[in-house]
Design a protein around this motif. Structure first.
Motif, PDB file in Angstrom:
ATOM      1  N   GLU A  63      -8.173  -5.922  11.560  1.00 33.76           N
ATOM      2  CA  GLU A  63      -6.729  -6.043  11.659  1.00 33.76           C
ATOM      3  C   GLU A  63      -6.153  -6.065  10.244  1.00 33.76           C
ATOM      4  O   GLU A  63      -6.590  -6.855   9.412  1.00 33.76           O
ATOM      5  N   CYS A  64      -5.185  -5.175   9.971  1.00 34.34           N
ATOM      6  CA  CYS A  64      -4.576  -5.081   8.647  1.00 34.34           C
ATOM      7  C   CYS A  64      -3.094  -4.729   8.781  1.00 34.34           C
ATOM      8  O   CYS A  64      -2.683  -4.097   9.747  1.00 34.34           O
ATOM      9  N   VAL A  65      -2.325  -5.102   7.773  1.00 32.14           N
ATOM     10  CA  VAL A  65      -0.899  -4.791   7.768  1.00 32.14           C
ATOM     11  C   VAL A  65      -0.660  -3.327   7.404  1.00 32.14           C
ATOM     12  O   VAL A  65       0.236  -2.695   7.942  1.00 32.14           O
ATOM     13  N   TYR A  66      -1.474  -2.778   6.523  1.00 33.60           N
ATOM     14  CA  TYR A  66      -1.270  -1.402   6.063  1.00 33.60           C
ATOM     15  C   TYR A  66      -2.346  -0.490   6.624  1.00 33.60           C
ATOM     16  O   TYR A  66      -3.529  -0.858   6.646  1.00 33.60           O
ATOM     17  N   PRO A  67      -1.984   0.715   7.064  1.00 38.39           N
ATOM     18  CA  PRO A  67      -2.968   1.641   7.623  1.00 38.39           C
ATOM     19  C   PRO A  67      -4.113   1.953   6.647  1.00 38.39           C
ATOM     20  O   PRO A  67      -5.271   2.020   7.062  1.00 38.39           O
ATOM     21  N   ASP A  68      -3.799   2.142   5.360  1.00 38.87           N
ATOM     22  CA  ASP A  68      -4.859   2.427   4.391  1.00 38.87           C
ATOM     23  C   ASP A  68      -5.857   1.283   4.289  1.00 38.87           C
ATOM     24  O   ASP A  68      -7.050   1.510   4.106  1.00 38.87           O
TER      25      ASP A  68
END
Length: 81
Positions: A63-68
């Motif tokens: 789970e991450c805030v930014y796609p990269d």
């Protein structure tokens, strides 16, 4: 064998489109998004991108805030089919 490093890219502002693009880059992973309200200090207009896949004995989850960051984390810490 070491995988070639992916380059950062510009992602569209529409989270549904980002999910479609991420799914193409992360075969074998189920990709989705959710409002980032669960993260302290995040705007309700921000999204959290999530990816999961079945794994022996359970499930892998990223789970991450930014796609990269999501792509980088999976490249770095998980095996992509």
């Amino acid at each position: 064998m070491k995988r070639p490093a992916r380059r950062f890219r510009v992602w569209p502002p529409d989270p549904q489109l980002v999910v479609v693009l991420l799914a193409g880059e992360l075969p074998g992973w189920e990709v989705r998004y959710a409002p980032a309200l669960c993260l302290p200090g995040c705007s309700p207009r921000r999204w959290v991108y999530q990816a999961s896949r079945p794994w022996p004995g359970g499930e892998e989850w990223v789970e991450c805030v930014y796609p990269d960051e999501l792509v980088w984390s999976i490249d770095r810490f998980c095996e992509v089919c």
